[in-house]
Design a protein around this motif. Sequence first.
Motif, PDB file in Angstrom:
ATOM      1  N   SER A   1     109.506 -19.037   8.152  1.00  0.00           N
ATOM      2  CA  SER A   1     110.050 -19.776   7.001  1.00  0.00           C
ATOM      3  C   SER A   1     110.541 -18.826   5.918  1.00  0.00           C
ATOM      4  N   VAL A   2     109.749 -17.796   5.611  1.00  0.00           N
ATOM      5  CA  VAL A   2     110.169 -16.902   4.527  1.00  0.00           C
ATOM      6  C   VAL A   2     111.335 -16.028   4.986  1.00  0.00           C
ATOM      7  N   VAL A   3     111.352 -15.650   6.257  1.00  0.00           N
ATOM      8  CA  VAL A   3     112.476 -14.833   6.750  1.00  0.00           C
ATOM      9  C   VAL A   3     113.767 -15.651   6.697  1.00  0.00           C
ATOM     10  N   MET A   4     113.688 -16.937   7.070  1.00  0.00           N
ATOM     11  CA  MET A   4     114.870 -17.809   6.962  1.00  0.00           C
ATOM     12  C   MET A   4     115.384 -17.852   5.514  1.00  0.00           C
ATOM     13  N   LYS A   5     114.480 -18.007   4.572  1.00  0.00           N
ATOM     14  CA  LYS A   5     114.881 -18.038   3.153  1.00  0.00           C
ATOM     15  C   LYS A   5     115.556 -16.718   2.755  1.00  0.00           C
ATOM     16  N   LEU A   6     114.902 -15.609   3.087  1.00  0.00           N
ATOM     17  CA  LEU A   6     115.426 -14.297   2.679  1.00  0.00           C
ATOM     18  C   LEU A   6     116.780 -14.018   3.319  1.00  0.00           C
ATOM     19  N   LEU A   7     116.910 -14.337   4.606  1.00  0.00           N
ATOM     20  CA  LEU A   7     118.181 -14.064   5.287  1.00  0.00           C
ATOM     21  C   LEU A   7     119.303 -14.903   4.683  1.00  0.00           C
ATOM     22  N   ASN A   8     118.997 -16.143   4.298  1.00  0.00           N
ATOM     23  CA  ASN A   8     120.038 -16.966   3.685  1.00  0.00           C
ATOM     24  C   ASN A   8     120.401 -16.484   2.286  1.00  0.00           C
ATOM     25  N   LEU A   9     119.427 -15.933   1.579  1.00  0.00           N
ATOM     26  CA  LEU A   9     119.708 -15.442   0.222  1.00  0.00           C
ATOM     27  C   LEU A   9     120.459 -14.111   0.247  1.00  0.00           C
TER      28      LEU A   9
ATOM     29  N   MET B   1     116.320 -29.642   2.382  1.00  0.00           N
ATOM     30  CA  MET B   1     116.328 -28.484   3.297  1.00  0.00           C
ATOM     31  C   MET B   1     117.306 -27.418   2.806  1.00  0.00           C
ATOM     32  N   VAL B   2     118.467 -27.861   2.395  1.00  0.00           N
ATOM     33  CA  VAL B   2     119.492 -26.930   1.921  1.00  0.00           C
ATOM     34  C   VAL B   2     118.989 -26.168   0.693  1.00  0.00           C
ATOM     35  N   GLU B   3     118.264 -26.858  -0.191  1.00  0.00           N
ATOM     36  CA  GLU B   3     117.691 -26.189  -1.364  1.00  0.00           C
ATOM     37  C   GLU B   3     116.569 -25.237  -0.964  1.00  0.00           C
ATOM     38  N   ALA B   4     115.665 -25.722  -0.091  1.00  0.00           N
ATOM     39  CA  ALA B   4     114.479 -24.933   0.267  1.00  0.00           C
ATOM     40  C   ALA B   4     114.871 -23.633   0.954  1.00  0.00           C
ATOM     41  N   PHE B   5     115.937 -23.690   1.760  1.00  0.00           N
ATOM     42  CA  PHE B   5     116.338 -22.494   2.520  1.00  0.00           C
ATOM     43  C   PHE B   5     117.570 -21.804   1.929  1.00  0.00           C
ATOM     44  N   PHE B   6     117.948 -22.204   0.713  1.00  0.00           N
ATOM     45  CA  PHE B   6     119.033 -21.527  -0.005  1.00  0.00           C
ATOM     46  C   PHE B   6     120.292 -21.440   0.843  1.00  0.00           C
ATOM     47  N   MET B   7     120.631 -22.560   1.462  1.00  0.00           N
ATOM     48  CA  MET B   7     121.843 -22.566   2.280  1.00  0.00           C
ATOM     49  C   MET B   7     123.046 -22.739   1.351  1.00  0.00           C
TER      50      MET B   7
ATOM     51  N   GLU C   1     109.992 -18.908  -7.267  1.00  0.00           N
ATOM     52  CA  GLU C   1     111.420 -18.709  -7.040  1.00  0.00           C
ATOM     53  C   GLU C   1     111.783 -18.970  -5.571  1.00  0.00           C
ATOM     54  N   LEU C   2     110.948 -18.450  -4.687  1.00  0.00           N
ATOM     55  CA  LEU C   2     111.287 -18.469  -3.259  1.00  0.00           C
ATOM     56  C   LEU C   2     110.868 -19.785  -2.594  1.00  0.00           C
ATOM     57  N   TYR C   3     109.914 -20.467  -3.204  1.00  0.00           N
ATOM     58  CA  TYR C   3     109.437 -21.733  -2.639  1.00  0.00           C
ATOM     59  C   TYR C   3     109.617 -22.876  -3.635  1.00  0.00           C
ATOM     60  N   PRO C   4     110.872 -23.196  -3.999  1.00  0.00           N
ATOM     61  CA  PRO C   4     111.073 -24.339  -4.901  1.00  0.00           C
ATOM     62  C   PRO C   4     110.499 -25.620  -4.271  1.00  0.00           C
ATOM     63  N   ASP C   5     110.397 -25.615  -2.968  1.00  0.00           N
ATOM     64  CA  ASP C   5     109.899 -26.784  -2.228  1.00  0.00           C
ATOM     65  C   ASP C   5     108.380 -26.722  -2.053  1.00  0.00           C
ATOM     66  N   ASP C   6     107.731 -25.664  -2.569  1.00  0.00           N
ATOM     67  CA  ASP C   6     106.282 -25.486  -2.386  1.00  0.00           C
ATOM     68  C   ASP C   6     105.882 -25.602  -0.905  1.00  0.00           C
ATOM     69  N   TYR C   7     106.725 -25.050  -0.041  1.00  0.00           N
ATOM     70  CA  TYR C   7     106.455 -24.981   1.422  1.00  0.00           C
ATOM     71  C   TYR C   7     106.392 -26.362   2.075  1.00  0.00           C
ATOM     72  N   ARG C   8     107.113 -27.330   1.498  1.00  0.00           N
ATOM     73  CA  ARG C   8     107.252 -28.628   2.169  1.00  0.00           C
ATOM     74  C   ARG C   8     108.053 -28.460   3.455  1.00  0.00           C
ATOM     75  N   TYR C   9     109.058 -27.589   3.398  1.00  0.00           N
ATOM     76  CA  TYR C   9     109.929 -27.338   4.559  1.00  0.00           C
ATOM     77  C   TYR C   9     109.466 -26.078   5.262  1.00  0.00           C
ATOM     78  N   ARG C  10     109.417 -26.109   6.566  1.00  0.00           N
ATOM     79  CA  ARG C  10     109.087 -24.886   7.286  1.00  0.00           C
ATOM     80  C   ARG C  10     109.834 -24.794   8.610  1.00  0.00           C
ATOM     81  N   VAL C  11     109.911 -23.570   9.111  1.00  0.00           N
ATOM     82  CA  VAL C  11     110.456 -23.316  10.443  1.00  0.00           C
ATOM     83  C   VAL C  11     109.269 -22.990  11.340  1.00  0.00           C
TER      84      VAL C  11
END
Lengths: 258, 258
Positions: B129-137, A159-165, B96-106
């Motif tokens: 899910s993508v907004v969570m990724k972007l906000l964390n990055l 999870m930490v990797e997937a969401f770049f925490m 780049e944005l989905y190293p998990d290939d969307y295994r994890y989602r919100v």
Amino acid sequence: MEIFTSISSWQNWRNVIPSTQNVGLVPTMGALHAGHQSLITRCRQDNDICTISLFVNPTQFNDENDLANYPNTFEADRKLCEAEGVDAIFFPDYSELYPDDYRYRVSENEVSPLLCGTHRPGHFDGVLSVVMKLLNLVRPQRAYFGEKDWQQLQLVKGMVEAFFMPLIIVGCPTVRDIDRLAISSRNLHLSKRHREKAARFPKILAAQAPAEEVARLLEADGFEVDYVQDFKGRRCAAIHCGGVRLIDNMPLYEGNQK
Amino acid sequence: MEIFTSISSWQNWRNVIPSTQNVGLVPTMGALHAGHQSLITRCRQDNDICTISLFVNPTQFNDENDLANYPNTFEADRKLCEAEGVDAIFFPDYSELYPDDYRYRVSENEVSPLLCGTHRPGHFDGVLSVVMKLLNLVRPQRAYFGEKDWQQLQLVKGMVEAFFMPLIIVGCPTVRDIDRLAISSRNLHLSKRHREKAARFPKILAAQAPAEEVARLLEADGFEVDYVQDFKGRRCAAIHCGGVRLIDNMPLYEGNQK
């Protein structure tokens, strides 16, 4: 040592920690034991500030009885934290941590349904969701999880990797009792007789045999077996002993050599 | 203006921004228009550093054709950003944005299934899910979303609260063409005839009548109606016009008074 029960008081404290200071978090459900103690020790070694969360997370319990019976030992937990040099305890209640009443969740769809997930539907959604909340509230540089919950550890790392925490998840070795039973708050529920019997679980799990054979050996010994399965370099198992669910795992080479 | 396509180059840049500088983010799928422009303007006003992400997020498309036809206008987008004083574009690809290939989602389970969610299953899981990724990055102090996507705006605000993400979500007014059609990258797909016809959508939506009546009026005008529904103080609607799906919403008092 500080104790915070509200999000706002926690945040007031957290927000004034200078960014030059590293913060570590040990997320727990309380009922602290030697396993948690080892996480706290490691957390103190690695970080300037050691925090711990105590929260029995209802969303990860699929069984209401299990939740109702979960040990509540705040006074003892507080004393242990004080003695171990914890800087702050975060001890919120459900309404503080779930303003959304669990409308929002984090899930994983490949590893979550396996092993413990098969037997505890929704369990890992609850785990991932509460860990996401806690990590965002504490914003630690490192968070500490026991290897005993091997599947949980892999899922949290993912999870930490997937969401770049922006933190490191540190897995710490399972702490075992003198007879090798993995230490768990659930052990408190075992009768004397079943506690003695439970010691055979790690011994049989270490047998040099295929997983199916180990499952048969455990059943032959009178345990009810949820699963014995090899997963990411480990042999993982969950059993019931005298009505108490116990999990354990060992490195595969150990399972093959010992 | 900097352009980053890799997470690592983005992070190297982000990590050296001093904490005294406020960062704003405008998350987009590219094909920038006057609506995005207004978000950028507001972002520049509010923050020291204005960043924008351009990423056509496949996980929020339930229709492969829709994804394949989504306009790709990077050169024009880059020029607009440059002219508007954007400091950095984040332009990652899927891997780049989905190293998990969307295994994890919100996901969210109450508001997500309504309105657009009824007609686009899984859409909001992909958005959140993508907004969570972007906000964390990006770790912005503020992120900017258009009110045109009213349901999305409510869901993103809810996610930030539920997971205690340390930023403010700023909703910005819908930008309309001279004939009142809400500006959208999808408008590019409308034929001249259907573009003219589409102008009747906001006019009918503003009618002083119950939602069911407005739906009937839209259908009588030849639009295919996905829904017209009142939600959190707004009258929201989605229709199809010449094969193009259009959404819009208006404050309820406006719908009742005008």
